[in-house]
Scaffold this active site. Structure first.
Site, short mmCIF file in Angstrom:
data_model
loop_
_atom_site.label_atom_id
_atom_site.label_comp_id
_atom_site.label_asym_id
_atom_site.label_seq_id
_atom_site.Cartn_x
_atom_site.Cartn_y
_atom_site.Cartn_z
N TRP A 38 -1.21 -1.43 5.20
CA TRP A 38 -0.46 -2.58 5.93
C TRP A 38 0.54 -1.91 6.85
O TRP A 38 0.70 -2.48 7.90
CB TRP A 38 0.39 -3.51 4.72
CG TRP A 38 -0.72 -4.41 4.10
CD1 TRP A 38 -0.64 -4.58 2.81
CD2 TRP A 38 -1.71 -5.33 4.61
NE1 TRP A 38 -1.51 -5.66 2.35
CE2 TRP A 38 -2.22 -6.10 3.33
CE3 TRP A 38 -2.08 -5.71 5.81
CZ2 TRP A 38 -3.21 -6.94 3.51
CZ3 TRP A 38 -2.95 -6.53 5.78
CH2 TRP A 38 -3.56 -7.16 4.73
N LEU A 55 4.05 -9.00 -0.94
CA LEU A 55 2.68 -9.18 -1.00
C LEU A 55 2.24 -8.69 -2.41
O LEU A 55 0.85 -8.90 -2.48
CB LEU A 55 2.04 -7.93 -0.05
CG LEU A 55 2.60 -8.12 1.40
CD1 LEU A 55 1.68 -7.15 2.31
CD2 LEU A 55 2.41 -9.67 2.08
N LYS A 56 2.90 -8.63 -3.28
CA LYS A 56 2.79 -8.24 -4.85
C LYS A 56 1.97 -9.39 -5.22
O LYS A 56 2.54 -10.46 -5.31
CB LYS A 56 3.58 -7.61 -5.42
CG LYS A 56 4.12 -6.27 -5.05
CD LYS A 56 4.73 -5.45 -5.93
CE LYS A 56 5.22 -4.01 -5.48
NZ LYS A 56 6.37 -3.35 -6.23
N VAL A 100 -0.37 -11.15 -4.13
CA VAL A 100 -0.74 -12.08 -3.13
C VAL A 100 -2.26 -11.77 -2.58
O VAL A 100 -2.41 -10.42 -2.52
CB VAL A 100 -0.01 -11.89 -2.05
CG1 VAL A 100 -0.23 -12.99 -0.71
CG2 VAL A 100 1.59 -12.53 -2.63
N SER A 109 -1.99 -12.06 2.28
CA SER A 109 -0.95 -10.78 2.68
C SER A 109 -1.01 -10.66 4.14
O SER A 109 0.05 -10.61 4.78
CB SER A 109 -1.69 -9.44 1.89
OG SER A 109 -1.35 -9.71 0.59
N SER A 133 -7.04 -10.17 -12.21
CA SER A 133 -6.35 -9.52 -10.88
C SER A 133 -7.16 -10.44 -9.68
O SER A 133 -8.09 -10.89 -9.50
CB SER A 133 -7.06 -8.03 -10.73
OG SER A 133 -6.70 -7.60 -9.59
N ALA A 134 -6.06 -10.41 -8.79
CA ALA A 134 -6.41 -11.01 -7.38
C ALA A 134 -7.29 -9.99 -6.42
O ALA A 134 -7.76 -10.40 -5.60
CB ALA A 134 -5.15 -11.19 -6.85
N SER A 135 -7.56 -8.60 -6.76
CA SER A 135 -7.90 -7.92 -6.16
C SER A 135 -9.41 -7.93 -6.03
O SER A 135 -10.27 -8.09 -7.12
CB SER A 135 -7.75 -6.38 -6.41
OG SER A 135 -8.35 -5.50 -5.75
N ASN A 183 -11.08 -5.36 -4.94
CA ASN A 183 -11.47 -3.95 -5.32
C ASN A 183 -11.26 -3.71 -6.78
O ASN A 183 -11.35 -2.27 -6.95
CB ASN A 183 -10.59 -3.07 -4.31
CG ASN A 183 -10.71 -3.36 -2.96
OD1 ASN A 183 -11.94 -2.90 -2.41
ND2 ASN A 183 -9.87 -3.64 -2.17
N LYS A 190 -3.22 -16.85 -7.69
CA LYS A 190 -1.91 -17.17 -8.58
C LYS A 190 -0.81 -17.43 -7.53
O LYS A 190 -0.58 -16.85 -6.25
CB LYS A 190 -1.42 -15.51 -8.93
CG LYS A 190 -2.48 -14.84 -9.88
CD LYS A 190 -2.11 -13.42 -10.08
CE LYS A 190 -3.13 -12.79 -10.96
NZ LYS A 190 -2.99 -11.17 -11.10
#
Ligand code: G6P
Ligand code: MG
Length: 212
Positions: free
Chosen positions: A23, A42-43, A45, A50, A112-114, A116, A143
């Protein structure tokens, strides 16, 4: 308690530093500085949110086309960084804790929001430990919406009230509480004040922490 749901970034592995690197490079390219303190925002998010926050900080407006281009560019750089992850990058005590959970018969899910997450778990060689994996590719509401954790409970066939969530982000703690789950914060108690309990590390953590 019958099941344990782990957030990924900041709980199982410290990927925040790689997100930050990618970022901040993007911010530099756009002509402003993005600090480590900004990165806290950004955690937990999503990627799209983000980038919106980053652009608000830089006071920059982009066309949808450029927005998508920069989001993809950030992810390309991030993926390059995380492809170097190995089991040695698992945060202290996590693997041992998960191993003890399995031996004691708890079901385990990722929440998880990821997008990846599958890639990261594979590099950490943790995939076989998970009975369910719910990530950013499975949910539409971010979340603090409880969708990610409720989906995990549903996959496992366990009542949300019998699930414990481990989370490092404020929005994640909220999501767990919104799902009616017991939430254990991983980090600092004053930041994660809505969690039922807060730990600073998984090292030597007793399974007793799961019960209120
Ligand atoms: C986690 C991290 C966030 C990240 C999000 C999306 O929640 O804490 O910092 O933005 O996942 O990650 P992704 O890998 O899909 O870009
Ligand atoms: Mg996290």
């Amino acid at each position: 308690m019958k099941a344990v749901i782990f957030d990924l970034d900041g709980v199982i592995v410290d990927t925040a530093k790689y997100h930050y690197l990618a970022w901040s490079n993007l911010a530099n390219e756009l002509g402003f500085t993005f600090t480590e303190q900004d990165n806290e925002l950004l955690k937990g998010v999503s990627r799209v949110r983000s980038l919106e926050i980053l652009l608000e900080i830089g006071n920059i407006t982009l066309s949808q086309e450029d927005f998508d281009k920069y989001a993809a560019k950030k992810n390309d750089e991030y993926v390059k960084l995380i492809s170097e992850l190995t089991p040695e990058d698992i945060l202290p005590g996590v693997k041992d804790f998960i191993t003890r959970l399995k031996k004691s018969g708890y079901l385990i899910s990722l929440g998880s929001a990821s997008k990846n997450a599958v890639f990261i778990l594979k590099h950490l060689e943790l995939t076989p430990y998970f009975d369910s994996i719910v990530d950013g590719t499975h949910v539409s509401k971010a979340k603090p919406d409880p969708e990610v954790f409720l989906t995990a409970a549903k996959n496992l066939g366990i009542d949300p009230k019998e699930c414990v969530v481990f989370e490092d982000a404020v929005a994640g703690v909220e999501a767990g509480k919104n799902a009616s789950m017991r939430v254990i914060g991983v980090g600092e108690a004053d930041v994660l004040s809505n969690a039922d309990h807060v730990i600073s590390t998984f090292e030597n953590l007793s399974l007793d922490v799961l019960e209120a």
